[in-house]
Design a protein around this motif. Structure first.
Motif, PDB file in Angstrom:
ATOM      1  N   GLU A 269       0.809  -1.219   0.000  1.00 56.16           N
ATOM      2  CA  GLU A 269       0.000   0.000   0.000  1.00 56.16           C
ATOM      3  C   GLU A 269       0.844   1.271   0.000  1.00 56.16           C
ATOM      4  OE1 GLU A 269      -2.925   0.081  -0.691  1.00 56.16           O
ATOM      5  OE2 GLU A 269      -4.016  -1.664   0.050  1.00 56.16           O
ATOM      6  N   SER A 295      -7.552 -11.938  -0.878  1.00 51.20           N
ATOM      7  CA  SER A 295      -7.695 -10.739  -1.712  1.00 51.20           C
ATOM      8  C   SER A 295      -6.354 -10.039  -1.875  1.00 51.20           C
ATOM      9  CB  SER A 295      -8.722  -9.781  -1.103  1.00 51.20           C
ATOM     10  OG  SER A 295      -8.241  -9.194   0.096  1.00 51.20           O
ATOM     11  N   TYR A 296      -5.555  -9.969  -0.802  1.00 48.45           N
ATOM     12  CA  TYR A 296      -4.243  -9.327  -0.919  1.00 48.45           C
ATOM     13  C   TYR A 296      -3.241 -10.231  -1.639  1.00 48.45           C
ATOM     14  CZ  TYR A 296      -4.776  -4.821   1.244  1.00 48.45           C
ATOM     15  OH  TYR A 296      -5.125  -3.510   1.469  1.00 48.45           O
ATOM     16  N   LYS A 298      -3.976 -11.982  -4.193  1.00 48.41           N
ATOM     17  CA  LYS A 298      -4.241 -11.714  -5.609  1.00 48.41           C
ATOM     18  C   LYS A 298      -3.704 -10.337  -6.016  1.00 48.41           C
ATOM     19  CE  LYS A 298      -8.386 -14.612  -5.809  1.00 48.41           C
ATOM     20  NZ  LYS A 298      -9.859 -14.638  -5.938  1.00 48.41           N
ATOM     21  N   LYS A 299      -3.921  -9.344  -5.146  1.00 47.34           N
ATOM     22  CA  LYS A 299      -3.452  -7.998  -5.472  1.00 47.34           C
ATOM     23  C   LYS A 299      -1.929  -7.949  -5.596  1.00 47.34           C
ATOM     24  CE  LYS A 299      -7.043  -5.318  -3.046  1.00 47.34           C
ATOM     25  NZ  LYS A 299      -7.276  -4.389  -1.896  1.00 47.34           N
TER      26      LYS A 299
END
Length: 303
Positions: A269, A295-296, A298-299
Protein backbone atom coordinates in the motif's frame (compact mmCIF):
# COMPACT_ATOMS: atom_id res chain seq x y z
CA UNK A 1 -15.50 1.47 11.27
CA UNK A 2 -12.02 2.89 10.73
CA UNK A 3 -11.67 5.95 8.59
CA UNK A 4 -10.03 4.85 5.30
CA UNK A 5 -6.56 6.20 4.65
CA UNK A 6 -5.77 8.72 1.99
CA UNK A 7 -4.07 6.07 -0.10
CA UNK A 8 -7.29 4.12 -0.41
CA UNK A 9 -8.97 7.22 -1.77
CA UNK A 10 -6.32 7.96 -4.37
CA UNK A 11 -6.06 4.34 -5.47
CA UNK A 12 -9.60 4.68 -6.77
CA UNK A 13 -8.49 7.17 -9.37
CA UNK A 14 -8.04 6.07 -12.97
CA UNK A 15 -4.64 7.18 -14.36
CA UNK A 16 -4.93 10.35 -16.39
CA UNK A 17 -8.56 10.90 -15.41
CA UNK A 18 -8.07 13.51 -12.68
CA UNK A 19 -10.81 16.11 -12.55
CA UNK A 20 -10.39 19.81 -11.88
CA UNK A 21 -10.88 20.96 -8.30
CA UNK A 22 -14.41 22.17 -7.60
CA UNK A 23 -14.54 25.99 -7.21
CA UNK A 24 -16.13 25.51 -3.79
CA UNK A 25 -12.96 23.87 -2.48
CA UNK A 26 -10.77 26.43 -4.25
CA UNK A 27 -12.68 29.04 -2.27
CA UNK A 28 -12.07 27.14 0.96
CA UNK A 29 -8.36 27.04 0.19
CA UNK A 30 -8.31 30.81 -0.25
CA UNK A 31 -10.36 31.37 2.89
CA UNK A 32 -8.09 29.11 4.91
CA UNK A 33 -5.01 30.91 3.60
CA UNK A 34 -6.52 34.27 4.50
CA UNK A 35 -7.37 33.00 8.00
CA UNK A 36 -3.77 31.88 8.42
CA UNK A 37 -2.47 35.26 7.26
CA UNK A 38 -4.59 37.06 9.84
CA UNK A 39 -3.36 34.58 12.50
CA UNK A 40 -6.75 32.96 13.05
CA UNK A 41 -5.13 29.55 13.11
CA UNK A 42 -8.09 27.59 14.49
CA UNK A 43 -10.26 28.76 11.59
CA UNK A 44 -7.43 28.12 9.14
CA UNK A 45 -7.10 24.52 10.35
CA UNK A 46 -10.80 23.73 9.99
CA UNK A 47 -11.15 25.46 6.62
CA UNK A 48 -8.02 23.98 5.09
CA UNK A 49 -8.96 20.50 6.29
CA UNK A 50 -12.20 20.74 4.32
CA UNK A 51 -10.36 22.20 1.33
CA UNK A 52 -7.92 19.28 1.26
CA UNK A 53 -10.81 16.81 1.20
CA UNK A 54 -11.98 18.37 -2.07
CA UNK A 55 -8.55 17.91 -3.70
CA UNK A 56 -8.14 14.15 -3.32
CA UNK A 57 -8.26 13.73 -7.10
CA UNK A 58 -5.53 16.33 -7.73
CA UNK A 59 -2.38 15.11 -5.94
CA UNK A 60 -0.26 18.19 -6.63
CA UNK A 61 -2.95 20.57 -5.41
CA UNK A 62 -3.57 18.25 -2.48
CA UNK A 63 0.10 18.38 -1.50
CA UNK A 64 -0.02 22.19 -1.53
CA UNK A 65 -3.18 22.22 0.59
CA UNK A 66 -1.80 19.70 3.08
CA UNK A 67 1.36 21.73 3.61
CA UNK A 68 -0.72 24.84 4.34
CA UNK A 69 -2.85 22.79 6.74
CA UNK A 70 0.24 21.47 8.53
CA UNK A 71 1.60 24.99 9.00
CA UNK A 72 -1.72 26.13 10.45
CA UNK A 73 -1.76 23.12 12.79
CA UNK A 74 1.78 23.91 13.87
CA UNK A 75 0.80 27.50 14.76
CA UNK A 76 -2.29 26.22 16.55
CA UNK A 77 -0.06 23.87 18.62
CA UNK A 78 -1.97 20.87 17.25
CA UNK A 79 0.94 18.43 17.38
CA UNK A 80 -1.09 15.31 16.67
CA UNK A 81 -2.80 17.04 13.75
CA UNK A 82 0.56 18.09 12.33
CA UNK A 83 1.88 14.53 12.55
CA UNK A 84 -1.23 13.17 10.83
CA UNK A 85 -0.99 15.75 8.04
CA UNK A 86 2.72 15.03 7.64
CA UNK A 87 1.84 11.36 7.17
CA UNK A 88 -0.61 12.29 4.43
CA UNK A 89 2.03 14.43 2.68
CA UNK A 90 4.37 11.43 2.78
CA UNK A 91 1.69 9.19 1.23
CA UNK A 92 1.00 11.65 -1.58
CA UNK A 93 4.72 11.98 -2.26
CA UNK A 94 5.37 8.24 -2.20
CA UNK A 95 2.44 7.49 -4.49
CA UNK A 96 2.65 10.41 -6.94
CA UNK A 97 5.83 12.40 -6.28
CA UNK A 98 3.45 15.32 -5.78
CA UNK A 99 5.36 17.10 -3.03
CA UNK A 100 8.78 17.62 -4.58
CA UNK A 101 7.73 17.75 -8.23
CA UNK A 102 5.64 20.82 -9.05
CA UNK A 103 3.86 20.65 -5.71
CA UNK A 104 3.92 23.43 -3.12
CA UNK A 105 6.04 26.48 -4.00
CA UNK A 106 9.59 26.58 -2.68
CA UNK A 107 8.91 29.11 0.07
CA UNK A 108 5.99 27.05 1.38
CA UNK A 109 8.07 23.86 1.37
CA UNK A 110 10.87 25.66 3.20
CA UNK A 111 8.51 26.87 5.94
CA UNK A 112 7.01 23.38 6.29
CA UNK A 113 10.36 21.61 6.41
CA UNK A 114 11.66 24.06 9.00
CA UNK A 115 8.97 22.81 11.39
CA UNK A 116 9.22 19.08 10.68
CA UNK A 117 12.26 18.30 12.88
CA UNK A 118 10.51 19.92 15.85
CA UNK A 119 7.34 17.83 15.40
CA UNK A 120 8.48 14.51 13.87
CA UNK A 121 11.02 12.21 15.58
CA UNK A 122 14.32 11.85 13.74
CA UNK A 123 13.96 8.07 13.78
CA UNK A 124 10.66 8.38 11.87
CA UNK A 125 12.25 10.74 9.34
CA UNK A 126 15.07 8.24 8.75
CA UNK A 127 12.46 5.81 7.42
CA UNK A 128 10.90 8.42 5.11
CA UNK A 129 12.99 8.91 1.93
CA UNK A 130 11.50 12.28 0.97
CA UNK A 131 12.36 13.81 4.35
CA UNK A 132 15.29 11.69 5.52
CA UNK A 133 17.70 14.60 5.10
CA UNK A 134 15.83 16.53 7.81
CA UNK A 135 16.84 13.93 10.39
CA UNK A 136 20.45 14.90 9.79
CA UNK A 137 20.26 18.61 10.49
CA UNK A 138 23.65 20.23 10.90
CA UNK A 139 24.60 20.29 14.55
CA UNK A 140 27.92 21.70 15.72
CA UNK A 141 30.30 19.25 17.29
CA UNK A 142 30.88 19.59 21.02
CA UNK A 143 32.71 22.86 21.57
CA UNK A 144 32.66 23.67 17.86
CA UNK A 145 30.84 25.99 15.50
CA UNK A 146 28.44 25.18 12.65
CA UNK A 147 30.12 24.47 9.37
CA UNK A 148 30.11 27.41 6.95
CA UNK A 149 29.18 26.79 3.32
CA UNK A 150 31.82 27.74 0.74
CA UNK A 151 31.08 29.34 -2.66
CA UNK A 152 30.92 26.84 -5.51
CA UNK A 153 34.37 26.08 -6.91
CA UNK A 154 36.29 27.33 -3.89
CA UNK A 155 38.79 24.80 -2.61
CA UNK A 156 38.74 23.43 0.91
CA UNK A 157 41.22 25.48 3.00
CA UNK A 158 44.23 23.58 4.29
CA UNK A 159 43.91 22.59 7.94
CA UNK A 160 45.92 24.62 10.43
CA UNK A 161 48.94 22.77 11.86
CA UNK A 162 48.26 21.28 15.27
CA UNK A 163 49.67 22.97 18.34
CA UNK A 164 52.73 21.36 19.82
CA UNK A 165 51.24 19.36 22.62
CA UNK A 166 51.00 15.81 23.78
CA UNK A 167 48.29 13.85 21.97
CA UNK A 168 45.15 13.34 23.96
CA UNK A 169 44.39 9.74 24.89
CA UNK A 170 41.93 8.05 22.57
CA UNK A 171 38.63 7.29 24.28
CA UNK A 172 36.61 4.45 22.85
CA UNK A 173 32.90 4.69 23.60
CA UNK A 174 30.60 1.76 23.05
CA UNK A 175 27.21 2.56 21.59
CA UNK A 176 25.16 -0.02 23.43
CA UNK A 177 21.40 0.02 22.86
CA UNK A 178 19.47 1.23 25.87
CA UNK A 179 17.24 -1.52 27.29
CA UNK A 180 13.52 -0.94 27.59
CA UNK A 181 12.50 0.34 30.99
CA UNK A 182 9.88 -1.45 33.06
CA UNK A 183 7.44 1.38 32.36
CA UNK A 184 8.03 1.04 28.61
CA UNK A 185 7.45 -2.71 28.77
CA UNK A 186 4.20 -2.13 30.63
CA UNK A 187 3.21 0.35 27.90
CA UNK A 188 3.87 -2.27 25.24
CA UNK A 189 1.82 -4.86 27.11
CA UNK A 190 -1.10 -2.45 27.25
CA UNK A 191 -0.76 -1.83 23.52
CA UNK A 192 -0.74 -5.58 22.83
CA UNK A 193 -3.89 -5.93 24.89
CA UNK A 194 -5.60 -3.18 22.90
CA UNK A 195 -4.55 -4.67 19.57
CA UNK A 196 -5.79 -8.07 20.72
CA UNK A 197 -9.20 -6.76 21.74
CA UNK A 198 -11.84 -7.67 19.12
CA UNK A 199 -13.63 -4.59 17.88
CA UNK A 200 -11.22 -2.09 19.45
CA UNK A 201 -12.35 1.40 18.46
CA UNK A 202 -10.42 3.81 16.27
CA UNK A 203 -9.80 6.14 19.22
CA UNK A 204 -8.30 3.33 21.28
CA UNK A 205 -6.12 2.20 18.38
CA UNK A 206 -4.86 5.74 17.79
CA UNK A 207 -3.99 6.11 21.46
CA UNK A 208 -2.21 2.75 21.44
CA UNK A 209 -0.21 3.69 18.35
CA UNK A 210 0.83 7.00 19.86
CA UNK A 211 2.05 5.28 23.02
CA UNK A 212 4.01 2.55 21.28
CA UNK A 213 5.54 4.83 18.64
CA UNK A 214 7.13 6.86 21.44
CA UNK A 215 8.76 3.69 22.77
CA UNK A 216 9.82 2.60 19.27
CA UNK A 217 11.30 5.98 18.40
CA UNK A 218 13.21 6.05 21.69
CA UNK A 219 14.61 2.54 21.02
CA UNK A 220 15.30 2.23 17.27
CA UNK A 221 17.38 -0.92 17.91
CA UNK A 222 14.51 -2.79 19.55
CA UNK A 223 12.93 -5.02 16.91
CA UNK A 224 10.17 -5.87 19.37
CA UNK A 225 9.16 -2.21 19.75
CA UNK A 226 9.42 -1.53 16.00
CA UNK A 227 7.23 -4.51 15.10
CA UNK A 228 4.59 -3.59 17.67
CA UNK A 229 4.51 0.01 16.39
CA UNK A 230 4.25 -1.34 12.84
CA UNK A 231 1.33 -3.58 13.78
CA UNK A 232 -0.47 -0.68 15.48
CA UNK A 233 0.05 1.50 12.40
CA UNK A 234 -1.19 -1.32 10.18
CA UNK A 235 -4.38 -1.58 12.21
CA UNK A 236 -4.99 2.11 11.51
CA UNK A 237 -4.20 1.76 7.78
CA UNK A 238 -1.25 4.11 8.27
CA UNK A 239 0.70 2.31 5.58
CA UNK A 240 3.69 4.64 5.37
CA UNK A 241 4.26 4.52 9.13
CA UNK A 242 3.76 0.75 9.24
CA UNK A 243 6.25 0.16 6.41
CA UNK A 244 8.81 2.45 8.06
CA UNK A 245 8.61 0.64 11.39
CA UNK A 246 8.75 -2.77 9.71
CA UNK A 247 11.87 -1.74 7.79
CA UNK A 248 13.49 -0.47 10.97
CA UNK A 249 12.55 -3.59 12.91
CA UNK A 250 13.79 -6.01 10.27
CA UNK A 251 12.42 -9.33 9.08
CA UNK A 252 9.78 -10.75 11.48
CA UNK A 253 10.59 -14.29 10.32
CA UNK A 254 8.44 -17.19 9.07
CA UNK A 255 7.50 -18.11 12.64
CA UNK A 256 5.43 -14.89 12.74
CA UNK A 257 3.32 -15.24 9.58
CA UNK A 258 0.74 -12.66 10.67
CA UNK A 259 3.43 -10.01 11.08
CA UNK A 260 4.92 -10.97 7.71
CA UNK A 261 1.49 -10.55 6.15
CA UNK A 262 0.99 -7.15 7.83
CA UNK A 263 4.40 -6.16 6.49
CA UNK A 264 3.45 -7.30 2.98
CA UNK A 265 0.23 -5.28 2.97
CA UNK A 266 1.95 -2.18 4.39
CA UNK A 267 4.74 -2.34 1.80
CA UNK A 268 2.25 -2.88 -1.02
CA UNK A 269 0.00 0.00 0.00
CA UNK A 270 2.98 2.33 0.41
CA UNK A 271 4.32 1.53 -3.06
CA UNK A 272 6.91 -1.25 -2.54
CA UNK A 273 5.38 -4.00 -4.67
CA UNK A 274 8.55 -6.11 -4.88
CA UNK A 275 9.10 -6.12 -1.12
CA UNK A 276 5.43 -6.92 -0.59
CA UNK A 277 5.58 -9.92 -2.94
CA UNK A 278 8.60 -11.36 -1.13
CA UNK A 279 6.98 -10.94 2.29
CA UNK A 280 3.59 -12.39 1.39
CA UNK A 281 5.09 -15.46 -0.31
CA UNK A 282 6.95 -16.25 2.89
CA UNK A 283 3.89 -15.69 5.08
CA UNK A 284 1.36 -17.78 3.13
CA UNK A 285 2.55 -21.32 4.03
CA UNK A 286 1.92 -20.71 7.75
CA UNK A 287 -0.98 -18.27 7.48
CA UNK A 288 -4.64 -19.11 7.95
CA UNK A 289 -6.46 -18.40 4.71
CA UNK A 290 -9.34 -15.91 4.83
CA UNK A 291 -11.06 -13.87 2.14
CA UNK A 292 -9.04 -10.86 3.24
CA UNK A 293 -5.75 -12.73 2.98
CA UNK A 294 -6.69 -14.16 -0.41
CA UNK A 295 -7.69 -10.74 -1.71
CA UNK A 296 -4.24 -9.33 -0.92
CA UNK A 297 -2.56 -12.44 -2.27
CA UNK A 298 -4.24 -11.71 -5.61
CA UNK A 299 -3.45 -8.00 -5.47
CA UNK A 300 0.20 -8.39 -4.57
CA UNK A 301 1.07 -11.47 -6.63
CA UNK A 302 -1.21 -10.60 -9.55
CA UNK A 303 -3.05 -13.91 -9.49
Amino acid sequence: MNKPSLVLFVLLLAPGAAAAVDPFYEGLLRDGTYAYDRRDYATAVETLRLACFGMLEEPKRLADCLVRLALAQDRAQDEEGFRETFRRVVEVEERFGAYRQEGPPADLRAAFEARIPARIPAATLEGTPAFRRLARSEKPAAGGRPRQERPAGQAEPAPAPPAAQAPAPVQVQSAQPQPLTEAERQTMEKVRKTLGTPGAGNRDLKAAFQRVREVADAHPDSAEAQHLAAEAAYRLSRWGDAAAYFRRGGDPGEDKPELLFYMAVSLFESGDAAGAATAIRRSLPNLRKTEYVESYEKKILGQ
